[in-house]
Scaffold this active site. Sequence first.
Site, PDB file in Angstrom:
ATOM      1  CG  ASP A 144      -7.973  13.625   9.610  1.00 36.58           C
ATOM      2  OD1 ASP A 144      -8.552  12.599   9.180  1.00 36.58           O
ATOM      3  OD2 ASP A 144      -8.259  14.151  10.709  1.00 36.58           O
ATOM      4  N   GLY A 146      -7.326   9.908   9.522  1.00 36.82           N
ATOM      5  CA  GLY A 146      -8.365   9.081  10.120  1.00 36.82           C
ATOM      6  C   GLY A 146      -9.458   8.704   9.133  1.00 36.82           C
ATOM      7  CG  ASP A 150     -15.703   8.937   7.184  1.00 30.79           C
ATOM      8  OD1 ASP A 150     -15.283   9.269   6.064  1.00 30.79           O
ATOM      9  OD2 ASP A 150     -16.311   7.863   7.380  1.00 30.79           O
ATOM     10  NE  ARG A 208      -8.562   0.453  -3.102  1.00 29.08           N
ATOM     11  CZ  ARG A 208      -8.432  -0.852  -2.917  1.00 29.08           C
ATOM     12  NH1 ARG A 208      -8.025  -1.319  -1.741  1.00 29.08           N
ATOM     13  NH2 ARG A 208      -8.711  -1.705  -3.889  1.00 29.08           N
ATOM     14  CG  HIS A 241     -19.217  10.132   6.533  1.00 24.59           C
ATOM     15  ND1 HIS A 241     -19.096   8.811   6.161  1.00 24.59           N
ATOM     16  CD2 HIS A 241     -19.804  10.125   7.754  1.00 24.59           C
ATOM     17  CE1 HIS A 241     -19.570   8.038   7.106  1.00 24.59           C
ATOM     18  NE2 HIS A 241     -20.012   8.812   8.086  1.00 24.59           N
ATOM     19  CG  ASN A 299     -14.066  11.606   1.173  1.00 23.68           C
ATOM     20  OD1 ASN A 299     -14.900  11.506   0.262  1.00 23.68           O
ATOM     21  ND2 ASN A 299     -13.615  10.555   1.823  1.00 23.68           N
ATOM     22  NE  ARG A 357      -3.670   0.761   0.256  1.00 26.16           N
ATOM     23  CZ  ARG A 357      -4.813   0.928   0.894  1.00 26.16           C
ATOM     24  NH1 ARG A 357      -5.485  -0.122   1.343  1.00 26.16           N
ATOM     25  NH2 ARG A 357      -5.314   2.131   1.084  1.00 26.16           N
TER      26      ARG A 357
END
Length: 221
Positions: free
Chosen positions: A150, A152, A154, A100, A118, A116, A74
């Site tokens: 970041d 983490g 979400d 990902r 959520h 992003n 990865r």
Amino acid sequence: MVAVPRKPDATPIVVLVSGSGTNLQALIDAAADPAFGVRIAAVGADRDGIEALARARRAGIDTFVLPVTDFPDRAAWDAALAECVGAHDPALVVLAGFMRLAGPAFLARFGGRTLNTHPALSPSFPGMHGPRDALAYGVKITGATLFVVDEGVDTGPIVAQVAVPVHDDDTAETLHERIKISERAMLVEWVGRLATAGYSVDGRRVVPGSAPHPPDPKDIP
């Protein structure tokens, strides 16, 4: 603090996808209007043969595909992703259904500049099943969150949120579909606003319109 400056011309972004690309399509449609202030420089994916890539190609947008299985681990994939995205020199990176997690190499280059969504009101119900978990918990209001990515899941600083009521006859699927409608509108609105006005990230605060000048390089991860 991380600062993303206001751009005088259309702001280049890279969009990363993994599926059907409905959020991507909303951005493509919005970017067709010069007033939106955004140019989609490229669309990247972690797998080929998906509708999101087809949408990008129909729109004449450059694409790239980086399957994780093509790399020894990865970390190597994450470094290659950072290089491919960086080749398009984006001011912002938008994860639009990208399944990902961003790794250390990617965040070292694009931390503070990656957005992003959520399908829940963070910090509640993180992870893959936000609508299902919200329904199971019995909440009456859920929604969608736009955040700065970041390390983490979400957990990044929140840019914007939109509320969606939970109906008594909702299933996880019907609730998620209604959330997606509000999520797309929020994504388009705020990508446009941040691209044209710039923003800064100070701790957990995202402040739009607060970076009118190029940031000091030492402030960019």
